[in-house]
Design a protein around this motif. Structure first.
Motif, PDB file in Angstrom:
ATOM      1  N   ARG A 168      25.775  42.911  26.923  1.00 36.87           N
ATOM      2  CA  ARG A 168      25.770  42.229  25.612  1.00 36.87           C
ATOM      3  C   ARG A 168      27.044  42.523  24.805  1.00 36.87           C
ATOM      4  NH1 ARG A 168      20.823  40.039  25.075  1.00 36.87           N
ATOM      5  NH2 ARG A 168      19.093  41.009  26.213  1.00 36.87           N
ATOM      6  N   VAL A 169      28.162  42.506  25.547  1.00 33.76           N
ATOM      7  CA  VAL A 169      29.479  42.662  24.938  1.00 33.76           C
ATOM      8  C   VAL A 169      30.253  41.382  25.195  1.00 33.76           C
ATOM      9  CG1 VAL A 169      31.662  43.936  24.999  1.00 33.76           C
ATOM     10  CG2 VAL A 169      29.486  45.157  25.246  1.00 33.76           C
ATOM     11  N   ARG A 170      30.989  40.895  24.188  1.00 34.79           N
ATOM     12  CA  ARG A 170      31.741  39.648  24.332  1.00 34.79           C
ATOM     13  C   ARG A 170      32.887  39.855  25.317  1.00 34.79           C
ATOM     14  NH1 ARG A 170      35.847  37.327  21.213  1.00 34.79           N
ATOM     15  NH2 ARG A 170      35.729  39.072  19.752  1.00 34.79           N
ATOM     16  N   PRO A 171      32.856  39.170  26.498  1.00 33.76           N
ATOM     17  CA  PRO A 171      33.875  39.412  27.526  1.00 33.76           C
ATOM     18  C   PRO A 171      35.299  39.131  27.072  1.00 33.76           C
ATOM     19  CG  PRO A 171      32.015  38.186  28.425  1.00 33.76           C
ATOM     20  CD  PRO A 171      31.830  38.225  26.938  1.00 33.76           C
ATOM     21  N   GLY A 172      35.491  38.129  26.231  1.00 33.36           N
ATOM     22  CA  GLY A 172      36.838  37.746  25.818  1.00 33.36           C
ATOM     23  C   GLY A 172      37.549  38.795  25.002  1.00 33.36           C
ATOM     24  N   ALA A 173      36.818  39.797  24.519  1.00 29.27           N
ATOM     25  CA  ALA A 173      37.438  40.831  23.696  1.00 29.27           C
ATOM     26  C   ALA A 173      38.122  41.906  24.525  1.00 29.27           C
ATOM     27  CB  ALA A 173      36.390  41.479  22.790  1.00 29.27           C
ATOM     28  N   GLY A 174      37.897  41.923  25.839  1.00 24.87           N
ATOM     29  CA  GLY A 174      38.487  42.963  26.676  1.00 24.87           C
ATOM     30  C   GLY A 174      39.891  42.614  27.144  1.00 24.87           C
ATOM     31  N   ARG A 175      40.722  43.625  27.374  1.00 20.61           N
ATOM     32  CA  ARG A 175      42.070  43.426  27.910  1.00 20.61           C
ATOM     33  C   ARG A 175      42.047  43.733  29.403  1.00 20.61           C
ATOM     34  NH1 ARG A 175      46.853  46.625  28.427  1.00 20.61           N
ATOM     35  NH2 ARG A 175      45.897  48.389  27.335  1.00 20.61           N
ATOM     36  N   MET A 176      42.344  42.717  30.221  1.00 18.06           N
ATOM     37  CA  MET A 176      42.232  42.836  31.658  1.00 18.06           C
ATOM     38  C   MET A 176      43.579  43.163  32.311  1.00 18.06           C
ATOM     39  SD  MET A 176      39.025  42.183  32.398  1.00 18.06           S
ATOM     40  CE  MET A 176      37.599  41.449  31.582  1.00 18.06           C
ATOM     41  N   VAL A 177      43.537  44.023  33.314  1.00 15.29           N
ATOM     42  CA  VAL A 177      44.640  44.197  34.253  1.00 15.29           C
ATOM     43  C   VAL A 177      44.047  43.963  35.636  1.00 15.29           C
ATOM     44  CG1 VAL A 177      45.958  45.770  32.811  1.00 15.29           C
ATOM     45  CG2 VAL A 177      44.254  46.693  34.369  1.00 15.29           C
ATOM     46  N   PHE A 178      44.872  43.541  36.584  1.00 13.53           N
ATOM     47  CA  PHE A 178      44.322  43.057  37.842  1.00 13.53           C
ATOM     48  C   PHE A 178      44.803  43.872  39.035  1.00 13.53           C
ATOM     49  CE2 PHE A 178      43.903  39.614  34.872  1.00 13.53           C
ATOM     50  CZ  PHE A 178      42.651  39.080  35.173  1.00 13.53           C
ATOM     51  N   ALA A 179      43.918  43.986  40.022  1.00 10.71           N
ATOM     52  CA  ALA A 179      44.208  44.626  41.302  1.00 10.71           C
ATOM     53  C   ALA A 179      43.716  43.702  42.410  1.00 10.71           C
ATOM     54  CB  ALA A 179      43.525  45.984  41.397  1.00 10.71           C
ATOM     55  N   ASP A 180      44.253  43.880  43.619  1.00  5.00           N
ATOM     56  CA  ASP A 180      43.855  42.994  44.715  1.00  5.00           C
ATOM     57  C   ASP A 180      42.701  43.539  45.535  1.00  5.00           C
ATOM     58  OD1 ASP A 180      45.109  45.053  46.021  1.00  5.00           O
ATOM     59  OD2 ASP A 180      46.352  43.784  47.296  1.00  5.00           O
ATOM     60  N   SER A 181      42.219  44.739  45.233  1.00  3.33           N
ATOM     61  CA  SER A 181      41.097  45.307  45.968  1.00  3.33           C
ATOM     62  C   SER A 181      40.441  46.391  45.113  1.00  3.33           C
ATOM     63  CB  SER A 181      41.562  45.918  47.297  1.00  3.33           C
ATOM     64  OG  SER A 181      42.342  47.078  47.062  1.00  3.33           O
ATOM     65  N   THR A 182      39.208  46.714  45.447  1.00  2.97           N
ATOM     66  CA  THR A 182      38.508  47.777  44.734  1.00  2.97           C
ATOM     67  C   THR A 182      39.176  49.125  44.978  1.00  2.97           C
ATOM     68  OG1 THR A 182      36.409  46.584  44.836  1.00  2.97           O
ATOM     69  CG2 THR A 182      36.290  48.960  44.485  1.00  2.97           C
ATOM     70  N   ILE A 183      39.687  49.342  46.182  1.00  6.91           N
ATOM     71  CA  ILE A 183      40.372  50.606  46.480  1.00  6.91           C
ATOM     72  C   ILE A 183      41.588  50.767  45.577  1.00  6.91           C
ATOM     73  CG2 ILE A 183      41.701  51.816  48.249  1.00  6.91           C
ATOM     74  CD1 ILE A 183      39.714  50.774  50.311  1.00  6.91           C
ATOM     75  N   MET A 184      42.341  49.668  45.370  1.00  4.18           N
ATOM     76  CA  MET A 184      43.492  49.735  44.474  1.00  4.18           C
ATOM     77  C   MET A 184      43.044  49.933  43.036  1.00  4.18           C
ATOM     78  SD  MET A 184      46.719  49.792  44.494  1.00  4.18           S
ATOM     79  CE  MET A 184      47.712  50.156  43.050  1.00  4.18           C
ATOM     80  N   ALA A 185      41.957  49.292  42.633  1.00  3.21           N
ATOM     81  CA  ALA A 185      41.439  49.448  41.266  1.00  3.21           C
ATOM     82  C   ALA A 185      41.061  50.908  41.003  1.00  3.21           C
ATOM     83  CB  ALA A 185      40.241  48.533  41.049  1.00  3.21           C
ATOM     84  N   MET A 186      40.434  51.539  41.993  1.00  2.00           N
ATOM     85  CA  MET A 186      40.065  52.952  41.843  1.00  2.00           C
ATOM     86  C   MET A 186      41.316  53.830  41.719  1.00  2.00           C
ATOM     87  SD  MET A 186      36.697  53.425  42.033  1.00  2.00           S
ATOM     88  CE  MET A 186      35.239  52.478  42.478  1.00  2.00           C
ATOM     89  N   SER A 187      42.349  53.510  42.482  1.00  2.00           N
ATOM     90  CA  SER A 187      43.597  54.280  42.392  1.00  2.00           C
ATOM     91  C   SER A 187      44.221  54.144  41.007  1.00  2.00           C
ATOM     92  CB  SER A 187      44.582  53.806  43.465  1.00  2.00           C
ATOM     93  OG  SER A 187      44.085  54.050  44.758  1.00  2.00           O
ATOM     94  N   MET A 188      44.184  52.937  40.461  1.00  2.00           N
ATOM     95  CA  MET A 188      44.722  52.721  39.120  1.00  2.00           C
ATOM     96  C   MET A 188      43.923  53.496  38.088  1.00  2.00           C
ATOM     97  SD  MET A 188      45.487  48.628  39.551  1.00  2.00           S
ATOM     98  CE  MET A 188      45.943  48.317  37.841  1.00  2.00           C
ATOM     99  N   ALA A 189      42.587  53.504  38.217  1.00  2.00           N
ATOM    100  CA  ALA A 189      41.750  54.260  37.284  1.00  2.00           C
ATOM    101  C   ALA A 189      42.019  55.761  37.409  1.00  2.00           C
ATOM    102  CB  ALA A 189      40.285  53.956  37.543  1.00  2.00           C
ATOM    103  N   ARG A 190      42.262  56.221  38.630  1.00  2.00           N
ATOM    104  CA  ARG A 190      42.571  57.638  38.852  1.00  2.00           C
ATOM    105  C   ARG A 190      43.821  58.056  38.095  1.00  2.00           C
ATOM    106  NH1 ARG A 190      44.281  58.183  44.607  1.00  2.00           N
ATOM    107  NH2 ARG A 190      46.245  57.478  43.682  1.00  2.00           N
ATOM    108  N   GLU A 191      44.769  57.132  37.945  1.00  2.00           N
ATOM    109  CA  GLU A 191      46.014  57.417  37.225  1.00  2.00           C
ATOM    110  C   GLU A 191      45.883  57.183  35.729  1.00  2.00           C
ATOM    111  OE1 GLU A 191      48.481  58.869  38.748  1.00  2.00           O
ATOM    112  OE2 GLU A 191      47.326  58.758  40.615  1.00  2.00           O
ATOM    113  N   GLY A 192      44.663  56.907  35.253  1.00  2.00           N
ATOM    114  CA  GLY A 192      44.429  56.738  33.826  1.00  2.00           C
ATOM    115  C   GLY A 192      44.832  55.395  33.272  1.00  2.00           C
ATOM    116  N   ARG A 193      44.965  54.389  34.131  1.00  2.00           N
ATOM    117  CA  ARG A 193      45.422  53.074  33.672  1.00  2.00           C
ATOM    118  C   ARG A 193      44.297  52.215  33.122  1.00  2.00           C
ATOM    119  NH1 ARG A 193      49.155  49.881  37.532  1.00  2.00           N
ATOM    120  NH2 ARG A 193      49.265  48.662  35.603  1.00  2.00           N
ATOM    121  N   GLY A 194      43.058  52.706  33.149  1.00  2.00           N
ATOM    122  CA  GLY A 194      41.961  51.935  32.594  1.00  2.00           C
ATOM    123  C   GLY A 194      40.652  52.275  33.267  1.00  2.00           C
ATOM    124  N   ILE A 195      39.697  51.341  33.125  1.00  2.00           N
ATOM    125  CA  ILE A 195      38.345  51.525  33.652  1.00  2.00           C
ATOM    126  C   ILE A 195      38.148  50.546  34.809  1.00  2.00           C
ATOM    127  CG2 ILE A 195      35.886  51.452  33.104  1.00  2.00           C
ATOM    128  CD1 ILE A 195      36.639  51.951  30.174  1.00  2.00           C
TER     129      ILE A 195
END
Length: 292
Positions: free
Chosen positions: A202-229
């Motif tokens: 129940r959160v308005r999706p348009g309010a979030g700031r998105m960054v993109f990755a090509d795979s979940t493994i890459m997304a996890m690596s980015m989160a590990r470096e503190g780049r987001g959630i």
């Protein structure tokens, strides 16, 4: 028909993407590999490779020709072994989406090999549809629409989505709206993602700031470096989440994904014995783990 030896050399060069590496595998010289490929191209009247300084790459014609050549060579090999008993091992050719191979299959292959010691699994992985549509395989494990890959399929399991981040970030998130204080790392190839998760929260999706990755493994690596959630995709991403030192941001909150993993093949009745054994084992093993 082209020479069988030309076809063997072509297949090895295509797999290695190098005449030199193919030569090592075949115990030939690189010049001999190049000459036999050239002879095959002259026979067919079309180039099969684009030549580069230190590698070769299949042309469109080469990519189209490779799967039936691999199929024919494997059929001949299996027939020879089956009739003349030259080897006790049977090869199983399996293509698999990377996160499933990494997070699920790696846990169970030891069990399969213990139950079927005569089967040797030849595993290759990829992320995109193109990765999993090139080359020959007995079976494919894909994520998403099974009809895009093969004639028949079995549903293996689905996934659960939930936000994960470094502990210091997760500690600052006490309600869903707090997620919007950080960049949200999205895997753009998935139908289920942050929009679905935020709507469920129940959160308005348009309010979030998105960054993109090509795979979940890459997304996890980015989160590990503190780049987001990032979004965990349990259970396939469980090991990657722990390895990256991430933890859930909202305890107990998870959303059912809209897509699933599927086992793909052309014809159940036409599967070779090791493929049938793997199919039966995989479906039973996943069920015993309690994954659905």
């Amino acid at each position: 028909m082209p020479s069988l030896n030309w076809l063997r050399v072509f297949e090895a060069a295509a797999r290695a993407e190098s005449f030199a590496r193919a030569a090592e595998q075949l115990n030939m010289s690189a010049a001999a590999v190049s000459q036999q490929v050239r002879s095959l191209e002259e026979k067919l009247g079309a180039p099969l490779f684009e030549r580069h300084a230190h590698s070769v790459r299949l042309t469109e014609a080469g990519r189209a020709y490779l799967p039936p050549v691999q199929q024919a060579l494997m059929t001949l090999e299996e027939a020879t072994e089956g009739i003349f008993g030259q080897s006790r091992e049977q090869g199983l050719y399996l293509q698999c989406v990377l996160i499933f191979a990494h997070g699920i299959l790696a846990r169970g292959l030891k069990d399969f090999e213990a139950q079927h010691p005569g089967v040797s699994v030849m595993l290759s992985t990829g992320n995109s549809a193109r990765d999993l549509q090139s080359g020959f395989s007995d079976l494919k494990i894909i994520f998403g629409n099974p009809h895009a890959y093969g004639a028949e399929s079995d549903r293996i399991m689905g996934e659960w989505l939930f936000p994960v981040a470094l502990p210091e970030i997760a500690a600052q998130i006490s309600q869903p709206g707090d997620l919007l204080q950080w960049p949200l790392i999205e895997v753009g190839t998935h139908r289920s993602g942050w929009r679905q998760v935020l709507e469920e929260a129940r959160v308005r999706p348009g309010a979030g700031r998105m960054v993109f990755a090509d795979s979940t493994i890459m997304a996890m690596s980015m989160a590990r470096e503190g780049r987001g959630i990032a979004l965990a995709r349990a259970p396939a991403s469980d090991g990657e989440m722990r390895g990256a030192g991430l933890q859930p941001c909202l305890e107990g909150f998870h959303v059912r994904g809209s897509q699933a993993y599927h086992l793909i093949y052309e014809d159940l009745r036409g599967l070779r014995k090791p493929a049938r054994q793997f199919r039966d084992w995989l479906l039973d093993w996943v069920a015993t783990q309690g994954w659905d």
